[in-house]
Scaffold this motif. Structure first.
Motif, PDB file in Angstrom:
ATOM      1  N   SER A 174       0.871  -1.366   0.305  1.00 58.43           N
ATOM      2  CA  SER A 174       0.010  -0.189  -0.121  1.00 58.43           C
ATOM      3  C   SER A 174       0.783   1.569   0.269  1.00 58.43           C
ATOM      4  N   ALA A 175       2.367   1.417   0.163  1.00 56.80           N
ATOM      5  CA  ALA A 175       2.904   2.193   0.076  1.00 56.80           C
ATOM      6  C   ALA A 175       3.295   2.863  -1.088  1.00 56.80           C
ATOM      7  N   THR A 176       2.661   4.455  -1.119  1.00 52.96           N
ATOM      8  CA  THR A 176       3.488   5.129  -2.640  1.00 52.96           C
ATOM      9  C   THR A 176       4.999   5.480  -2.896  1.00 52.96           C
ATOM     10  N   ASN A 177       5.967   5.489  -2.260  1.00 54.17           N
ATOM     11  CA  ASN A 177       7.084   5.744  -2.126  1.00 54.17           C
ATOM     12  C   ASN A 177       7.659   5.296  -0.242  1.00 54.17           C
ATOM     13  N   LEU A 178       9.219   5.453  -0.848  1.00 60.00           N
ATOM     14  CA  LEU A 178       9.936   4.679  -0.162  1.00 60.00           C
ATOM     15  C   LEU A 178       9.876   5.428   1.689  1.00 60.00           C
ATOM     16  N   GLN A 179       9.556   6.282   1.305  1.00 61.48           N
ATOM     17  CA  GLN A 179       9.447   7.323   3.106  1.00 61.48           C
ATOM     18  C   GLN A 179       8.271   7.435   3.444  1.00 61.48           C
ATOM     19  N   ASP A 180       7.192   6.782   2.557  1.00 66.33           N
ATOM     20  CA  ASP A 180       5.863   6.139   3.671  1.00 66.33           C
ATOM     21  C   ASP A 180       5.793   4.924   3.710  1.00 66.33           C
ATOM     22  N   LEU A 181       6.778   4.499   2.837  1.00 67.51           N
ATOM     23  CA  LEU A 181       6.865   3.086   3.516  1.00 67.51           C
ATOM     24  C   LEU A 181       7.893   2.399   4.893  1.00 67.51           C
ATOM     25  N   ALA A 182       8.843   3.273   4.666  1.00 71.77           N
ATOM     26  CA  ALA A 182       9.356   2.979   5.686  1.00 71.77           C
ATOM     27  C   ALA A 182       8.715   4.159   7.467  1.00 71.77           C
ATOM     28  N   ALA A 183       8.006   5.224   7.206  1.00 74.66           N
ATOM     29  CA  ALA A 183       7.194   5.752   8.563  1.00 74.66           C
ATOM     30  C   ALA A 183       6.142   4.246   8.634  1.00 74.66           C
ATOM     31  N   HIS A 184       5.365   4.312   7.712  1.00 73.13           N
ATOM     32  CA  HIS A 184       4.122   2.850   8.122  1.00 73.13           C
ATOM     33  C   HIS A 184       4.552   1.817   8.958  1.00 73.13           C
ATOM     34  N   LEU A 185       6.071   1.658   8.349  1.00 71.52           N
ATOM     35  CA  LEU A 185       6.013   0.142   9.171  1.00 71.52           C
ATOM     36  C   LEU A 185       6.767   0.459  10.461  1.00 71.52           C
ATOM     37  N   ASP A 186       7.771   1.431  10.259  1.00 74.33           N
ATOM     38  CA  ASP A 186       8.452   1.376  11.295  1.00 74.33           C
ATOM     39  C   ASP A 186       6.676   2.314  12.629  1.00 74.33           C
ATOM     40  N   GLY A 187       5.902   2.888  12.908  1.00 73.04           N
ATOM     41  CA  GLY A 187       5.209   3.279  13.060  1.00 73.04           C
ATOM     42  C   GLY A 187       4.017   1.558  13.928  1.00 73.04           C
ATOM     43  N   ARG A 188       3.813   0.991  13.269  1.00 69.05           N
ATOM     44  CA  ARG A 188       2.614  -0.398  13.023  1.00 69.05           C
ATOM     45  C   ARG A 188       3.944  -1.413  13.864  1.00 69.05           C
ATOM     46  N   ILE A 189       5.468  -1.855  13.639  1.00 64.87           N
ATOM     47  CA  ILE A 189       6.065  -2.352  14.870  1.00 64.87           C
ATOM     48  C   ILE A 189       5.894  -1.879  15.145  1.00 64.87           C
ATOM     49  N   GLY A 190       5.703   0.004  15.558  1.00 64.14           N
ATOM     50  CA  GLY A 190       5.644   0.148  17.416  1.00 64.14           C
ATOM     51  C   GLY A 190       4.605  -0.242  18.258  1.00 64.14           C
ATOM     52  N   ALA A 191       3.551  -0.277  17.255  1.00 57.68           N
ATOM     53  CA  ALA A 191       1.967   0.152  17.978  1.00 57.68           C
ATOM     54  C   ALA A 191       2.295  -2.044  18.459  1.00 57.68           C
ATOM     55  N   LEU A 192       3.019  -2.944  17.886  1.00 51.99           N
ATOM     56  CA  LEU A 192       2.833  -3.834  17.833  1.00 51.99           C
ATOM     57  C   LEU A 192       3.611  -4.449  19.153  1.00 51.99           C
ATOM     58  N   ALA A 193       4.536  -3.613  19.115  1.00 54.52           N
ATOM     59  CA  ALA A 193       5.385  -3.532  20.286  1.00 54.52           C
ATOM     60  C   ALA A 193       5.053  -3.389  21.780  1.00 54.52           C
ATOM     61  N   ARG A 194       4.336  -1.869  21.581  1.00 52.89           N
ATOM     62  CA  ARG A 194       3.514  -1.671  22.687  1.00 52.89           C
ATOM     63  C   ARG A 194       2.814  -2.495  23.517  1.00 52.89           C
ATOM     64  N   VAL A 195       1.886  -2.953  22.389  1.00 52.97           N
ATOM     65  CA  VAL A 195       0.608  -4.612  22.496  1.00 52.97           C
ATOM     66  C   VAL A 195       1.421  -5.490  23.091  1.00 52.97           C
ATOM     67  N   GLN A 196       2.419  -5.723  23.003  1.00 48.97           N
ATOM     68  CA  GLN A 196       3.501  -6.785  23.562  1.00 48.97           C
ATOM     69  C   GLN A 196       2.987  -6.774  24.797  1.00 48.97           C
ATOM     70  N   ALA A 197       3.905  -5.328  24.985  1.00 44.06           N
ATOM     71  CA  ALA A 197       4.385  -4.656  26.599  1.00 44.06           C
ATOM     72  C   ALA A 197       3.430  -4.570  27.276  1.00 44.06           C
ATOM     73  N   ALA A 198       2.406  -4.369  26.486  1.00 46.11           N
ATOM     74  CA  ALA A 198       1.595  -4.573  27.789  1.00 46.11           C
ATOM     75  C   ALA A 198       0.639  -5.441  28.425  1.00 46.11           C
ATOM     76  N   VAL A 199       0.623  -6.477  27.288  1.00 41.35           N
ATOM     77  CA  VAL A 199      -0.059  -7.605  27.795  1.00 41.35           C
ATOM     78  C   VAL A 199       1.096  -8.965  28.886  1.00 41.35           C
ATOM     79  N   THR A 200       2.788  -8.307  28.092  1.00 39.01           N
ATOM     80  CA  THR A 200       3.242  -9.663  29.302  1.00 39.01           C
ATOM     81  C   THR A 200       3.672  -8.581  30.453  1.00 39.01           C
ATOM     82  N   ARG A 201       3.249  -7.140  30.631  1.00 41.90           N
ATOM     83  CA  ARG A 201       3.231  -6.231  31.967  1.00 41.90           C
ATOM     84  C   ARG A 201       2.441  -7.640  32.957  1.00 41.90           C
TER      85      ARG A 201
END
Length: 237
Positions: free
Chosen positions: A50-77
């Motif tokens: 779904s990315a339109t360019n490399l910058q868009d790909l990097a920004a959204h991928l970083d955000g989504r992986i960060g969101a997944l990491a936050r969820v994992q941290a909340a579950v294991t807390r």
């Protein structure tokens, strides 16, 4: 001598029991790791599609992986208890530098999410926040968002009703289905057997989620107060 043999046998049984528990924990960890890697792989593939360019790909991928990491941290807390829904929302807003104000209201009873429920709903919340910042209510100076949820625990078919409603003053139109819309319309349906309705209105967007409690959702009257563990939210961007 017999007492000594009994003691040795008891020690061996205790050691064998500890080894079996350790093996079981290792198998659980490997299973969880495989599941997490599968989710990361899916996120990367759909983000690239779904990315339109490399910058868009990097920004959204970083955000989504960060969101997944936050969820994992909340579950294991709190192992065994799951992640607090209010806490997931607060941490996502904090990560996006958005604070609750007259433009953003979040309210609902204490609810805990376990396993897939936390992961799927946490990623959906991330997509809703990101869309509001880039195109919706948080992109416009006069936009407003109301996030609310309620629990109907009566009977065997109890449900969580989650509502994300934006008033942006614009006329949003549904575009191509990217990762965010797929996560809402397909991911939640597949992972949690949710009923999803996304309504594009003349003045904003409303997203209604009806999720069965059997998907890993637990009303928790003792969860109030733990949602503030992430600390105060940052200033609005």
């Amino acid at each position: 001598a017999p007492a000594g043999w009994i003691g040795i046998a008891g020690d061996i049984d205790d050691l064998r029991g500890r080894q079996e528990r350790q093996q079981h924990l290792m198998e659980q960890l490997q299973h969880q790791l495989r599941n997490t890697l599968a989710v990361v792989r899916s996120i990367a593939r759909r983000t690239a599609e779904s990315a339109t360019n490399l910058q868009d790909l990097a920004a959204h991928l970083d955000g989504r992986i960060g969101a997944l990491a936050r969820v994992q941290a909340a579950v294991t807390r709190f192992p065994g208890r799951g992640a607090d829904l209010q806490g997931l929302i607060d941490e996502e807003l904090l990560a996006s530098h958005v604070r609750q104000s007259s433009r953003l209201q979040v309210a609902g009873p204490p609810v805990r999410l376990k396993g897939k429920a936390a992961e799927a709903l946490g990623l959906a919340i991330h997509e809703l926040v990101t869309n509001a910042l880039e195109h919706g209510a948080l992109f416009r100076p006069d936009g407003r968002i109301t996030v609310s949820w309620s629990v109907d625990a009566a009977g065997p078919d109890g449900r969580l009703h989650f509502v994300w409603e934006e008033l942006s003053g614009g006329s949003p139109q549904p575009g191509p289905e990217g990762f965010g819309m797929l996560q809402l319309k397909r991911g939640l349906v597949y992972e949690l057997r949710a009923e999803v309705a996304v309504d594009f209105r003349a003045d904003g967007i409303r997203c209604d989620l009806h999720i069965p409690l059997s998907a890993g959702i637990v009303p928790d009257d003792d969860a109030s107060g733990e949602a503030d563990e992430a600390g105060p939210a940052g200033s609005a961007s």
